[in-house]
Design a protein around this motif. Structure first.
Motif, mmCIF file in Angstrom:
data_model
loop_
_atom_site.group_PDB
_atom_site.id
_atom_site.type_symbol
_atom_site.label_atom_id
_atom_site.label_comp_id
_atom_site.label_asym_id
_atom_site.label_seq_id
_atom_site.Cartn_x
_atom_site.Cartn_y
_atom_site.Cartn_z
ATOM 1 N N MET A 123 62.017 -1.552 29.309
ATOM 2 C CA MET A 123 61.009 -2.149 30.210
ATOM 3 C C MET A 123 60.045 -3.014 29.388
ATOM 4 N N ARG A 124 59.892 -4.289 29.766
ATOM 5 C CA ARG A 124 58.995 -5.188 29.038
ATOM 6 C C ARG A 124 57.985 -5.771 30.010
ATOM 7 N N ALA A 125 56.714 -5.756 29.616
ATOM 8 C CA ALA A 125 55.662 -6.258 30.501
ATOM 9 C C ALA A 125 54.973 -7.470 29.890
ATOM 10 N N ALA A 126 54.611 -8.425 30.749
ATOM 11 C CA ALA A 126 53.783 -9.563 30.348
ATOM 12 C C ALA A 126 52.484 -9.479 31.137
ATOM 13 N N VAL A 127 51.374 -9.385 30.427
ATOM 14 C CA VAL A 127 50.071 -9.383 31.103
ATOM 15 C C VAL A 127 49.509 -10.789 30.990
ATOM 16 N N MET A 128 49.357 -11.438 32.141
ATOM 17 C CA MET A 128 48.959 -12.846 32.170
ATOM 18 C C MET A 128 47.455 -12.934 32.418
ATOM 19 N N GLY A 129 46.713 -13.046 31.327
ATOM 20 C CA GLY A 129 45.248 -13.099 31.423
ATOM 21 C C GLY A 129 44.651 -12.088 30.467
ATOM 22 N N ALA A 130 43.798 -12.577 29.560
ATOM 23 C CA ALA A 130 43.234 -11.702 28.519
ATOM 24 C C ALA A 130 41.728 -11.555 28.683
ATOM 25 N N GLY A 131 41.297 -11.427 29.933
ATOM 26 C CA GLY A 131 39.908 -11.045 30.184
ATOM 27 C C GLY A 131 39.756 -9.553 29.974
ATOM 28 N N SER A 132 38.651 -8.997 30.449
ATOM 29 C CA SER A 132 38.405 -7.588 30.165
ATOM 30 C C SER A 132 39.446 -6.685 30.820
ATOM 31 N N TRP A 133 39.817 -6.978 32.066
ATOM 32 C CA TRP A 133 40.750 -6.069 32.724
ATOM 33 C C TRP A 133 42.180 -6.312 32.253
ATOM 34 N N GLY A 134 42.592 -7.551 32.102
ATOM 35 C CA GLY A 134 43.930 -7.812 31.587
ATOM 36 C C GLY A 134 44.139 -7.137 30.234
ATOM 37 N N ALA A 161 60.479 -10.743 30.892
ATOM 38 C CA ALA A 161 59.552 -9.706 31.365
ATOM 39 C C ALA A 161 60.067 -9.052 32.652
ATOM 40 N N ASP A 162 60.118 -7.717 32.639
ATOM 41 C CA ASP A 162 60.490 -6.969 33.850
ATOM 42 C C ASP A 162 59.284 -6.789 34.759
ATOM 43 N N PRO A 222 58.530 -20.789 37.543
ATOM 44 C CA PRO A 222 59.890 -21.086 37.067
ATOM 45 C C PRO A 222 60.362 -20.138 35.963
ATOM 46 N N TYR A 223 59.455 -19.438 35.327
ATOM 47 C CA TYR A 223 59.826 -18.609 34.169
ATOM 48 C C TYR A 223 59.836 -17.113 34.498
ATOM 49 N N ILE A 224 59.613 -16.774 35.769
ATOM 50 C CA ILE A 224 59.589 -15.363 36.172
ATOM 51 C C ILE A 224 61.011 -14.918 36.509
ATOM 52 N N GLY A 225 61.426 -13.786 35.940
ATOM 53 C CA GLY A 225 62.793 -13.290 36.122
ATOM 54 C C GLY A 225 63.106 -12.958 37.571
ATOM 55 N N SER A 226 64.414 -12.964 37.901
ATOM 56 C CA SER A 226 64.819 -12.853 39.308
ATOM 57 C C SER A 226 64.623 -11.453 39.886
ATOM 58 N N ASP A 227 64.450 -10.444 39.030
ATOM 59 C CA ASP A 227 64.155 -9.112 39.586
ATOM 60 C C ASP A 227 62.840 -8.556 39.036
ATOM 61 N N ALA A 228 62.029 -9.407 38.431
ATOM 62 C CA ALA A 228 60.765 -8.915 37.856
ATOM 63 C C ALA A 228 59.817 -8.440 38.968
ATOM 64 N N SER A 229 59.049 -7.405 38.648
ATOM 65 C CA SER A 229 57.980 -6.962 39.552
ATOM 66 C C SER A 229 56.744 -7.786 39.249
ATOM 67 N N LEU A 230 56.032 -8.198 40.292
ATOM 68 C CA LEU A 230 54.764 -8.926 40.088
ATOM 69 C C LEU A 230 53.624 -8.007 40.508
ATOM 70 N N VAL A 231 52.724 -7.737 39.574
ATOM 71 C CA VAL A 231 51.633 -6.787 39.824
ATOM 72 C C VAL A 231 50.310 -7.540 39.814
ATOM 73 N N SER A 232 49.594 -7.464 40.925
ATOM 74 C CA SER A 232 48.300 -8.151 41.021
ATOM 75 C C SER A 232 47.163 -7.232 40.601
ATOM 76 N N LEU A 233 46.287 -7.753 39.743
ATOM 77 C CA LEU A 233 45.089 -7.005 39.342
ATOM 78 C C LEU A 233 43.836 -7.510 40.050
ATOM 79 N N ALA A 234 43.892 -8.711 40.594
ATOM 80 C CA ALA A 234 42.661 -9.370 41.072
ATOM 81 C C ALA A 234 42.169 -8.762 42.383
ATOM 82 N N LYS A 235 40.857 -8.642 42.473
ATOM 83 C CA LYS A 235 40.247 -8.035 43.663
ATOM 84 C C LYS A 235 39.452 -9.109 44.398
ATOM 85 N N GLY A 236 40.167 -9.870 45.202
ATOM 86 C CA GLY A 236 39.479 -10.926 45.939
ATOM 87 C C GLY A 236 40.352 -11.475 47.045
ATOM 88 N N ILE A 237 39.743 -12.317 47.866
ATOM 89 C CA ILE A 237 40.440 -13.019 48.950
ATOM 90 C C ILE A 237 40.327 -14.506 48.642
#
Ligand SMILES: NC(=O)c1ccc[n+]([C@@H]2O[C@H](COP(=O)([O-])OP(=O)(O)OC[C@H]3O[C@@H](n4cnc5c(N)ncnc54)[C@H](O)[C@@H]3O)[C@@H](O)[C@H]2O)c1
Ligand SMILES: O=P(O)(O)OC[C@H](O)CO
Length: 335
Positions: free
Chosen positions: A1-12, A71-72, A92-107
């Motif tokens: 299992m490989r993860a990519a965290v996109m964003g290096a703020g405090s929560w990322g 990235a899985d 275009p670079y996201i794998g065809s079965d990758a899970s996308l996990v949202s951290l952002a708390k907003g609308i």
């Protein structure tokens, strides 16, 4: 299992540390090459988490393409209003079965979409691959390894369970849920209520006022949630009352702190300046949450008051008077 965290703020950054501590092979993407370099060579993110030593196994890159390749799990760790343009470049670079996990708390402003809806719209990925991670999770406390629970919500329960394992550590305990809507409404609305709590604290009010705002804030969050399809149980859980209490009570909360500055008499510009570039999501989301509530004819008086202070030039004192001047009501009302 490989993860990519996109964003290096405090929560990322904190979430990347959790993933490594959970035994998940993890790379973090930082916009600035010098930050990626500091994480790789010094194992610190001094701008967002000063004093925290990051795991040596955490690698960083300023190339989104390099981060996403293979990235899985793709963790979306940029603020709500910048998710769409970033994700458009990443898709275009996201794998065809990758899970996308949202951290952002907003609308999202203008569209009034929740983050999972933005992800679905931009990437074309099905709901079964889109998850939300949310709960009472102040980034610094998690980075220090203080115990906390969170929620990983996905319409596909089996995928939520797989993600639960990828994020589980001795200090970070994810629970699964299939109510993505409830989790996202809880996370977005609590930032607005935390602004109100900060304003009350800044103007000099004590615990009775804060408890009143938290409780009535939950009531209006539940009204909105139910109107858009959330389950009440979700809002009675970690993603609702749990996150609301943590954010409204903690001096570490950027939203609460922003509100407190306004309550102390700062202008919006002064309060914004004092954030040092860190995001207080509720400042923008108070308008989109309010608009979503209007669309569904849901009364949200606290959210409306926060919007008026942040965007219509109303003083905190006048907002208090306006709230207290409303007609009497039974405690439980839905209309
Ligand atoms: N910090 C917390 O305790 C915490 C906890 C849970 C959830 N969240 C949520 O996580 C999300 C991210 O917040 P954070 O705390 O990491 O924010 P932050 O203010 O600490 O950092 C924001 C990050 O996003 C980057 N960024 C800002 N604008 C960008 C843009 N246009 N394009 C690309 N990157 C951009 C910044 O460079 C930075 O790396 C927010 O929605 C927040 O509500 C935060
Ligand atoms: O610092 P805030 O106000 O963005 O809140 C952080 C987290 O969302 C708390 O769970």
């Amino acid at each position: 299992m490989r993860a990519a965290v996109m964003g290096a703020g405090s929560w990322g950054t904190s979430v990347a540390k959790v993933l490594v501590d959970a035994g998940t092979d993890t790379v973090i993407w930082a916009r600035r090459p010098e930050l990626a370099e500091a994480i790789n060579s010094e194992h610190v993110n001094a701008d967002y988490l000063p004093g925290i030593t990051l795991p040596g196994a955490l690698t960083a890159t300023s190339s989104a393409v390099d981060a996403l390749m293979g990235a899985d799990i793709v963790v979306c760790g940029v603020p709500s209003q910048s998710l769409r343009p970033n994700l458009t470049q990443w898709t275009p670079y996201i794998g065809s079965d990758a899970s996308l996990v949202s951290l952002a708390k907003g609308i999202e402003s203008n569209t009034l979409l929740r983050m999972s809806e933005v992800i679905a719209e931009v990437t074309g990925v099905g709901d079964d691959r889109i998850a939300v991670l949310t709960g009472p999770n102040l980034a610094r406390e998690i980075a220090e390894g203080q115990p906390a629970a969170t929620v990983i919500a996905c319409a596909d329960e089996a995928r939520a369970v797989t993600l639960q394992s990828a994020f589980s550590t001795r200090y970070f305990r994810p629970y699964t849920n299939t109510d993505v809507v409830g989790c996202e409404i809880g996370g977005s609305a609590k930032n607005v209520i935390a602004l109100a709590c900060g304003m009350a604290s800044g103007i000099g009010f004590g615990q009775n006022t804060l408890a009143t705002i938290i409780t009535r804030g939950l009531a209006e969050t539940i009204r909105l949630g139910v109107a858009v399809g959330a389950q009440i149980e979700t809002l009675a859980g970690l993603a609702g009352i749990g996150d609301l209490v943590a954010t409204c009570s903690s001096p570490l909360s950027r939203n609460r702190t922003f509100g407190a500055r306004l309550g102390e008499g700062a202008t919006m510009a002064q309060a914004q300046e004092a954030t040092n570039g860190q995001v207080a999501e509720g400042v923008k989301s108070c308008s989109s949450v309010r608009a979503l509530a209007e669309r569904h004819q849901v009364p949200m008086p606290l959210t409306n008051a926060v919007h008026q202070v942040c965007h219509d030039g109303m003083s905190v004192a006048d907002a208090v008077n306006s709230l207290l001047g409303r007609s009497p009501k039974p405690e439980i009302y839905r209309d």
